[in-house]
Design a protein around this motif. Structure first.
Motif, PDB file in Angstrom:
ATOM      1  N   GLU A  96     111.247 -43.360 147.607  1.00 54.12           N
ATOM      2  CA  GLU A  96     112.568 -42.732 147.500  1.00 54.12           C
ATOM      3  C   GLU A  96     113.583 -43.701 146.917  1.00 54.12           C
ATOM      4  O   GLU A  96     114.439 -43.339 146.127  1.00 54.12           O
ATOM      5  CB  GLU A  96     113.060 -42.273 148.887  1.00 54.12           C
ATOM      6  N   LYS A  97     113.506 -44.958 147.353  1.00 57.16           N
ATOM      7  CA  LYS A  97     114.469 -45.974 146.908  1.00 57.16           C
ATOM      8  C   LYS A  97     114.220 -46.346 145.449  1.00 57.16           C
ATOM      9  O   LYS A  97     115.147 -46.521 144.679  1.00 57.16           O
ATOM     10  CB  LYS A  97     114.327 -47.202 147.817  1.00 57.16           C
ATOM     11  N   TRP A  98     112.947 -46.488 145.070  1.00 65.39           N
ATOM     12  CA  TRP A  98     112.585 -46.713 143.675  1.00 65.39           C
ATOM     13  C   TRP A  98     112.003 -45.389 143.170  1.00 65.39           C
ATOM     14  O   TRP A  98     112.727 -44.436 143.029  1.00 65.39           O
ATOM     15  CB  TRP A  98     111.597 -47.876 143.559  1.00 65.39           C
ATOM     16  N   ASN A  99     110.699 -45.314 142.962  1.00 63.65           N
ATOM     17  CA  ASN A  99     110.055 -44.040 142.622  1.00 63.65           C
ATOM     18  C   ASN A  99     108.571 -44.122 142.993  1.00 63.65           C
ATOM     19  O   ASN A  99     108.081 -45.185 143.392  1.00 63.65           O
ATOM     20  CB  ASN A  99     110.263 -43.693 141.134  1.00 63.65           C
ATOM     21  N   SER A 100     107.874 -43.015 142.836  1.00 62.71           N
ATOM     22  CA  SER A 100     106.475 -42.959 143.282  1.00 62.71           C
ATOM     23  C   SER A 100     105.599 -43.936 142.516  1.00 62.71           C
ATOM     24  O   SER A 100     104.723 -44.587 143.100  1.00 62.71           O
ATOM     25  CB  SER A 100     105.902 -41.555 143.105  1.00 62.71           C
ATOM     26  N   ASN A 101     105.811 -44.047 141.203  1.00 61.00           N
ATOM     27  CA  ASN A 101     104.974 -44.960 140.419  1.00 61.00           C
ATOM     28  C   ASN A 101     105.109 -46.390 140.920  1.00 61.00           C
ATOM     29  O   ASN A 101     104.113 -47.117 141.043  1.00 61.00           O
ATOM     30  CB  ASN A 101     105.351 -44.896 138.934  1.00 61.00           C
ATOM     31  N   ILE A 102     106.336 -46.782 141.208  1.00 59.92           N
ATOM     32  CA  ILE A 102     106.560 -48.140 141.709  1.00 59.92           C
ATOM     33  C   ILE A 102     105.916 -48.303 143.087  1.00 59.92           C
ATOM     34  O   ILE A 102     105.322 -49.346 143.377  1.00 59.92           O
ATOM     35  CB  ILE A 102     108.071 -48.459 141.702  1.00 59.92           C
ATOM     36  N   ALA A 103     105.982 -47.277 143.908  1.00 59.04           N
ATOM     37  CA  ALA A 103     105.361 -47.359 145.238  1.00 59.04           C
ATOM     38  C   ALA A 103     103.839 -47.426 145.138  1.00 59.04           C
ATOM     39  O   ALA A 103     103.182 -48.110 145.932  1.00 59.04           O
ATOM     40  CB  ALA A 103     105.803 -46.181 146.109  1.00 59.04           C
ATOM     41  N   ILE A 104     103.273 -46.722 144.159  1.00 57.77           N
ATOM     42  CA  ILE A 104     101.813 -46.798 143.970  1.00 57.77           C
ATOM     43  C   ILE A 104     101.421 -48.218 143.576  1.00 57.77           C
ATOM     44  O   ILE A 104     100.549 -48.846 144.187  1.00 57.77           O
ATOM     45  CB  ILE A 104     101.331 -45.804 142.882  1.00 57.77           C
ATOM     46  N   LEU A 105     102.090 -48.744 142.551  1.00 56.32           N
ATOM     47  CA  LEU A 105     101.671 -50.021 141.983  1.00 56.32           C
ATOM     48  C   LEU A 105     102.018 -51.211 142.886  1.00 56.32           C
ATOM     49  O   LEU A 105     101.230 -52.158 142.998  1.00 56.32           O
ATOM     50  CB  LEU A 105     102.307 -50.189 140.597  1.00 56.32           C
ATOM     51  N   SER A 106     103.183 -51.150 143.550  1.00 56.77           N
ATOM     52  CA  SER A 106     103.510 -52.202 144.519  1.00 56.77           C
ATOM     53  C   SER A 106     102.494 -52.208 145.651  1.00 56.77           C
ATOM     54  O   SER A 106     102.082 -53.270 146.123  1.00 56.77           O
ATOM     55  CB  SER A 106     104.895 -51.979 145.134  1.00 56.77           C
ATOM     56  N   GLY A 107     102.109 -51.022 146.087  1.00 59.00           N
ATOM     57  CA  GLY A 107     101.090 -50.933 147.124  1.00 59.00           C
ATOM     58  C   GLY A 107      99.786 -51.558 146.660  1.00 59.00           C
ATOM     59  O   GLY A 107      99.142 -52.311 147.394  1.00 59.00           O
TER      60      GLY A 107
ATOM     61  N   GLY B 143     100.794 -56.424 134.551  1.00 62.63           N
ATOM     62  CA  GLY B 143     100.795 -55.917 133.181  1.00 62.63           C
ATOM     63  C   GLY B 143     101.165 -54.446 133.126  1.00 62.63           C
ATOM     64  O   GLY B 143     101.944 -54.014 132.264  1.00 62.63           O
ATOM     65  N   GLN B 144     100.631 -53.654 134.051  1.00 65.65           N
ATOM     66  CA  GLN B 144     100.952 -52.223 134.083  1.00 65.65           C
ATOM     67  C   GLN B 144     102.437 -52.014 134.364  1.00 65.65           C
ATOM     68  O   GLN B 144     103.082 -51.147 133.762  1.00 65.65           O
ATOM     69  CB  GLN B 144     100.077 -51.520 135.141  1.00 65.65           C
ATOM     70  N   GLN B 145     103.004 -52.817 135.268  1.00 62.30           N
ATOM     71  CA  GLN B 145     104.431 -52.666 135.579  1.00 62.30           C
ATOM     72  C   GLN B 145     105.289 -53.032 134.360  1.00 62.30           C
ATOM     73  O   GLN B 145     106.227 -52.311 134.022  1.00 62.30           O
ATOM     74  CB  GLN B 145     104.817 -53.541 136.777  1.00 62.30           C
ATOM     75  N   PHE B 146     104.954 -54.148 133.683  1.00 58.74           N
ATOM     76  CA  PHE B 146     105.704 -54.525 132.474  1.00 58.74           C
ATOM     77  C   PHE B 146     105.596 -53.418 131.428  1.00 58.74           C
ATOM     78  O   PHE B 146     106.579 -53.054 130.783  1.00 58.74           O
ATOM     79  CB  PHE B 146     105.187 -55.846 131.893  1.00 58.74           C
ATOM     80  N   ASP B 147     104.404 -52.867 131.270  1.00 52.16           N
ATOM     81  CA  ASP B 147     104.195 -51.806 130.281  1.00 52.16           C
ATOM     82  C   ASP B 147     105.097 -50.609 130.582  1.00 52.16           C
ATOM     83  O   ASP B 147     105.740 -50.054 129.682  1.00 52.16           O
ATOM     84  CB  ASP B 147     102.717 -51.393 130.292  1.00 52.16           C
TER      85      ASP B 147
END
Lengths: 324, 324
Positions: A96-107, B143-147
């Motif tokens: 919610e604070k960032w977005n789902s993609n960021i939550a997927i990849l940070s996880g 790399g995925q995050q930078f992309d």
């Protein structure tokens, strides 16, 4: 031996010292954020407690303990996406604070960070610890999938439910204790027994949580009493009630579950009355006690002095509230 | 030594023998599905090739090679969610065939499966191999995050772009070769050199892909020629063109990028004309050749017989098409 709250303080300090690269910020800031939200740090403290119990150096267990905490928070970050949860411990969730993609990849990168932390043990036990960690992680994923499946399934059995909470919640307690014990020098049999203690206690604790959600003292229970009933959560109580209800009680229960427009307080009272008539609380308590007993039997079989086991017994007693 | 296509066949066979639990089906079926879609299995074959080069037993490298393939497919499963991609190699993506939650959680458990596979090496190299694997995995996430960040950023520099493709694509080639070399008995210096070979070759290969997308022969190039231009993908060519264009060429380029309604073929031709005027293809080729040379220098420094290096040289020559 150190007390649980001292061990929790060591973890709080350790979490605050975890550092991540500055870039890409979108990848690493959510990790620091979710770890800063807190929680009781019980799982990692159990790693230290088990290590201490077997006479190990608590300092040698800090990094693997942090692995357990980072892994746990990784699962929370991904679970919150899946559950579409806006809040976690009163704070905005990562997706919610960032977005789902960021939550997927940070996880995803948290899982890698957890792997790096769990490796920080002696070569002597590296493979064994990694095996416990991987098995635990796999179990937690399976538990989450079963939990999601159960939302749409009114034919879930009590055995399936117990297996789900074993995987989703209990194996991580068992795994944390087993890893701590191995670091502390426990032999394979003692490590297995402390694992069984943790898993069975975890199941008992989750069943208690199911009971407290309906019968808990609102002043003591941290969450909204009746929340599980309002959201039709498949708890032990609901599954047992579906199993036991016949005739009109069954149709009443399904009407309450299926109702789209309802007064929450009235629904809670009506379902609670059905639960009382069907004595599902008694069934839940019996099952909870069975698992708590299994946990204490496993604890009894551990071949160390009773004074060392006392800390774990106190921890268990603290978890299992006897009056509600 | 075995030829690359023989090693790919060993991987194809190994992938077909990977077995997962039957339940929960939603967790494990997507893993078998995405692994069945295929691909050239180049990364895992490189693990075997490097092991073979250093005189190791290829059979001992199969499980760690499969770890690389499972990890790679885990990243594809999650990337496809993030990119909202409907198809992967012509087949429906996991999040489309099932749903996003299932693709998140199946991906998570694939990461655990990859961890279990990568551990199947001798105790002697376990920690080293795990370190390479974890560093590689972390790099791929970065790399995925930078992309993803670059999509919204017109100020990306060539250095930032090279660093992104190094992380997103190249480190996994380097990591695969290094892990294979370690299993084969390579010393630390040779393992580092084969890593550098893989990373630099990976960068050169990605730059070649950027060039082929615009200048490739439609009959030979697997993808739609001009696809990167149509979608405004931040490739080396576009970033270099933004950097070099001045005055009217710059405003023309931004108009083409910002246009919402356009004829795709006309946009491709117009951007290509700008690229030609700015000589960005020449810049891209120069940079590609620089990285290819670095790769071959690293290969030259490896202290094994030239006949053993020849297989890797042939692999690299096969990757780098000279005529397009």
């Amino acid at each position: 031996m150190k007390k649980l709250n001292e061990l929790q303080d060591i973890i709080v300090n350790g979490v605050s010292q975890l550092n991540y690269p500055a870039r890409p910020a979108e990848l690493y800031e959510p990790i620091s954020y979710i770890l800063s939200i807190g929680g009781k740090r019980l799982r990692p403290a159990l790693v230290l407690l088990a290590c201490d119990m077997f006479g190990g150096d608590v300092n040698a267990a800090i990094k693997p303990a942090l692995a357990i905490e980072v892994f746990h928070n990784f699962t929370l970050m991904h679970d919150d996406i899946m559950d579409n949860a806006p809040l976690r411990r009163g704070k905005t969730t990562v997706h919610e604070k960032w977005n789902s993609n960021i939550a997927i990849l940070s996880g995803d990168v948290m899982m890698v960070e957890a792997n790096k932390l769990i490796m920080q043990v002696d070569d002597r036990i590296l493979r064994t610890v990694m095996n416990v960690f991987n098995e635990t992680a796999q179990g937690v994923c399976e538990g989450q999938q079963f939990d999601m499946n159960f939302e749409q399934d009114n034919s879930v059995t009590i055995d399936e439910y117990i297996d789900m909470i074993r995987l989703k919640t209990a194996v991580l307690l068992g795994g944390a204790l087993k890893i701590g014990a191995l670091i502390g020098g426990a032999d394979a049999q003692n490590a297995e027994n402390i694992y069984q203690f943790g898993v069975n206690l975890g199941i008992a604790f989750q069943l208690q949580d199911d009971i407290l959600d309906v019968y808990g003292d609102p002043a003591k229970f941290g969450k909204q009493v009746g929340g599980d009933i309002i959201s039709n959560k498949k708890t032990f109580l609901l599954i047992k009630a579906i199993e036991l209800a016949e005739g009109k009680e069954s149709s009443d229960l399904y009407s309450l579950i299926d109702a789209k427009n309802f007064n929450p307080a009235e629904k809670v009272e009506a379902v609670k009355t059905l639960y009382n008539n069907l004595q599902v609380k008694q069934h839940a308590e019996d099952t909870m006690n069975t698992y708590a007993e299994k946990a204490f039997e496993a604890l009894d079989s551990i071949t160390i002095g009773a004074d060392h086991k006392q800390y774990l017994r106190e921890f268990a007693d603290g978890l299992m509230v006897r009056d509600y």
